[in-house]
Structures are given as structure tokens and as C-alpha cells.
Design a protein around this motif. Structure first.
Motif, PDB file in Angstrom:
ATOM      1  N   TYR A 182      -2.447   1.651   0.370  1.00  0.00           N
ATOM      2  CA  TYR A 182      -1.964   2.519   1.464  1.00  0.00           C
ATOM      3  C   TYR A 182      -2.831   2.333   2.705  1.00  0.00           C
ATOM      4  O   TYR A 182      -2.320   2.211   3.823  1.00  0.00           O
ATOM      5  CB  TYR A 182      -2.013   3.999   1.044  1.00  0.00           C
ATOM      6  CG  TYR A 182      -0.951   4.432   0.059  1.00  0.00           C
ATOM      7  CD1 TYR A 182       0.361   3.966   0.147  1.00  0.00           C
ATOM      8  CD2 TYR A 182      -1.245   5.349  -0.950  1.00  0.00           C
ATOM      9  CE1 TYR A 182       1.335   4.385  -0.752  1.00  0.00           C
ATOM     10  CE2 TYR A 182      -0.283   5.772  -1.845  1.00  0.00           C
ATOM     11  CZ  TYR A 182       1.003   5.293  -1.742  1.00  0.00           C
ATOM     12  OH  TYR A 182       1.966   5.709  -2.621  1.00  0.00           O
ATOM     13  N   ASP A 183      -4.150   2.309   2.498  1.00  0.00           N
ATOM     14  CA  ASP A 183      -5.067   2.205   3.643  1.00  0.00           C
ATOM     15  C   ASP A 183      -4.907   0.876   4.373  1.00  0.00           C
ATOM     16  O   ASP A 183      -5.091   0.799   5.581  1.00  0.00           O
ATOM     17  CB  ASP A 183      -6.530   2.349   3.173  1.00  0.00           C
ATOM     18  CG  ASP A 183      -6.820   3.784   2.722  1.00  0.00           C
ATOM     19  OD1 ASP A 183      -6.020   4.674   3.063  1.00  0.00           O
ATOM     20  OD2 ASP A 183      -7.826   3.993   2.016  1.00  0.00           O
ATOM     21  N   ASP A 184      -4.549  -0.181   3.596  1.00  0.00           N
ATOM     22  CA  ASP A 184      -4.508  -1.524   4.192  1.00  0.00           C
ATOM     23  C   ASP A 184      -3.129  -1.920   4.695  1.00  0.00           C
ATOM     24  O   ASP A 184      -2.934  -3.036   5.173  1.00  0.00           O
ATOM     25  CB  ASP A 184      -4.939  -2.569   3.129  1.00  0.00           C
ATOM     26  CG  ASP A 184      -6.408  -2.411   2.764  1.00  0.00           C
ATOM     27  OD1 ASP A 184      -7.125  -1.725   3.519  1.00  0.00           O
ATOM     28  OD2 ASP A 184      -6.818  -2.955   1.722  1.00  0.00           O
ATOM     29  N   THR A 185      -2.124  -1.044   4.524  1.00  0.00           N
ATOM     30  CA  THR A 185      -0.756  -1.407   4.901  1.00  0.00           C
ATOM     31  C   THR A 185      -0.330  -0.562   6.100  1.00  0.00           C
ATOM     32  O   THR A 185      -0.233   0.659   5.987  1.00  0.00           O
ATOM     33  CB  THR A 185       0.208  -1.157   3.712  1.00  0.00           C
ATOM     34  OG1 THR A 185      -0.320  -1.805   2.560  1.00  0.00           O
ATOM     35  CG2 THR A 185       1.608  -1.699   3.993  1.00  0.00           C
ATOM     36  N   PRO A 186      -0.078  -1.199   7.255  1.00  0.00           N
ATOM     37  CA  PRO A 186       0.234  -0.427   8.463  1.00  0.00           C
ATOM     38  C   PRO A 186       1.515   0.393   8.311  1.00  0.00           C
ATOM     39  O   PRO A 186       1.595   1.527   8.766  1.00  0.00           O
ATOM     40  CB  PRO A 186       0.402  -1.483   9.549  1.00  0.00           C
ATOM     41  CG  PRO A 186      -0.038  -2.786   8.971  1.00  0.00           C
ATOM     42  CD  PRO A 186      -0.141  -2.647   7.489  1.00  0.00           C
TER      43      PRO A 186
END
Ligand code: C5P
Length: 223
Positions: free
Chosen positions: A171-175
Motif C-alpha cells: 500500500y505504501d509503495d503503490t501510488p
């Protein structure tokens, strides 16, 4: 032990514009009741997070009141992916893995839940799937473009077992998570390996009204 997230936040417009498929009759109870019951009665499940549409809080709470001992609620988002993410925010246990299961698949068996939980913890994602039996065509504006080799295709089901910390990192790495139709696709986009376990052809998803008829017939045969 495991926490389960049940995304139930969709409007289900392919089923009906006016009535929710999750409240359609499934063996004398609403579909959502049957889905939650399947996990409530599983000995390895100690928390179930039901992600419901924002305007339906009271209806979900009254329908699922008998499962209060294990159930928590979260608000749905605009897409399935956002609904699941909201559910993950409400997890209170510290178990390393989550199960994520479509609310619209009430005929999930304990055998299938066990099969998804069986592989070693080191696997970040475990997905049930069944072979595709129809011949599949790629089409554009009703014109056939080609036949896809079905021997390399599988139809994916839920519950999906996902390593919680890896999902939160994804989640954190996917815009933009909106376009992902399941958590496995999101994890794949990050290069995270997944394995398949045999799914259950009876674990059908209620999408169109006739699916509910088929489901009730299947469940009558098996109970
Ligand atoms: O649209 P589809 O049938 O693939 O949805 C799968 C599941 O995701 C359903 O149980 C539906 O209620 C849920 N969903 C959700 N929030 C949305 C859209 C779908 O929880 N915004």
C-alpha cells in the motif's frame, strides 16, 4: 490464528440497481450472514472485519449481531481495494497473516479455509484458484481477435492469505491502488511471489441474480 477481512462495501450494480446482493436469500439467511458464519465457526479465526457501505451501518450491525464476539466493522471505500485497505486499518490482532474474502462468496468451506492456511508461513501470498473450463477468446468490439491458451489460465477465488506487513508495504509503495481487483494483483505489481492452492468450484461469487439461484441449489445439495 488469523484475522479475516470481508469486503462488503460494493454497490453490486451487476446484480441489481435497487437491492443489495449481500441481502439476497441464501438458505434462509442473507448472503452476508452465511459468509460471516463460515468464518465465525472456524476455530482458527478470532477476528472478522466486515467492511460495509457507509450508509448501511445499522443494517449490517443488526443482521450480524449474533456474531458480535468476533466481528468488527469498517467503512467501505470507492473501490474494493480501498475497502480492504480500510479493513486492514481496523485489524487489532498481531497475527502475521490475514485472510481476505469476498462477502459475495457465502459457500466457502472450512476445507478451503484450511487449504489456504496450510502452506508454510514464509509464503507471502496463497491464493485458491480453479482451472478455466470454457474456451476463452480475446475480443474487441465483438470481433474475435484470438483464442487464449486456457491451459495456462486459472480463475482466482477467495479467501486469499496475505502476509500483513508485506501488504501494508505494498500500500505504501503503490501510488494508486484503485485499479486492483484483488490483493494478489496488488502484491504481484510489487514483484511479491504467490502460490496457488486448489480452489473449490462450489465457492461461487454472487454477481448476477442467477448466481443466487445456482448457489441455493448447490447449498441444498450439500447440507
Ligand atoms: O465487484 P466484485 O464482485 O469483484 O466485488 C468483490 C467484493 O468486493 C464484493 O464482496 C464487494 O462487496 C466488495 N467491494 C467493496 N467495496 C467496493 C466494491 C466492492 O467492499 N467499493
Amino acid at each position: 490464528m488469523v484475522s479475516v477481512i470481508i469486503p462488503a462495501g460494493g454497490s453490486g450494480e451487476r446484480f441489481s440497481k435497487t437491492s443489495s446482493k449481500l441481502f439476497g436469500d441464501c438458505q434462509g439467511h442473507p448472503v452476508i450472514y452465511r459468509t460471516v458464519a463460515a468464518f465465525f465457526t472456524h476455530p482458527k479465526v478470532d477476528e472478522i472485519i466486515v467492511v460495509h457501505p457507509p450508509h448501511n451501518t445499522a443494517l449490517f450491525a443488526s443482521t450480524l449481531a449474533v456474531f458480535n464476539a468476533k466481528v468488527r466493522y469498517a467503512m467501505g471505500g470507492d473501490t474494493r481495494a480501498q475497502s480492504v485497505k480500510n479493513g486492514v486499518d481496523h485489524v487489532t490482532t498481531s497475527h502475521s497473516h490475514l485472510l481476505i474474502h469476498d462477502a459475495a462468496r457465502p459457500n466457502v468451506s472450512h476445507n478451503l479455509i484450511n487449504a489456504v492456511m496450510a502452506p508454510p508461513d514464509a509464503h507471502p501470498m496463497v491464493i485458491p484458484a480453479v482451472p478455466v473450463t470454457d474456451t476463452i477468446k480475446q475480443v474487441k468490439n465483438n470481433a474475435i481477435q484470438r483464442t487464449v491458451d486456457r491451459s495456462v489460465l486459472m480463475a482466482v477465488q477467495t479467501p486469499q492469505r496475505i502476509h500483513k506487513a508485506t501488504l501494508i508495504n505494498a500500500y505504501d509503495d503503490t501510488p494508486s491502488i484503485e485499479s486492483f481487483t484483488d490483493e494478489a494483483s496488488l502484491m504481484e505489481s510489487q514483484g511479491i511471489p504467490g502460490i496457488i492452492v486448489p480452489g473449490d468450484p462450489c465457492n461461487i461469487k454472487v454477481t448476477h441474480p442467477q448466481d443466487l439461484t445456482i448457489l441455493n441449489a448447490l447449498m441444498t445439495m450439500h447440507h
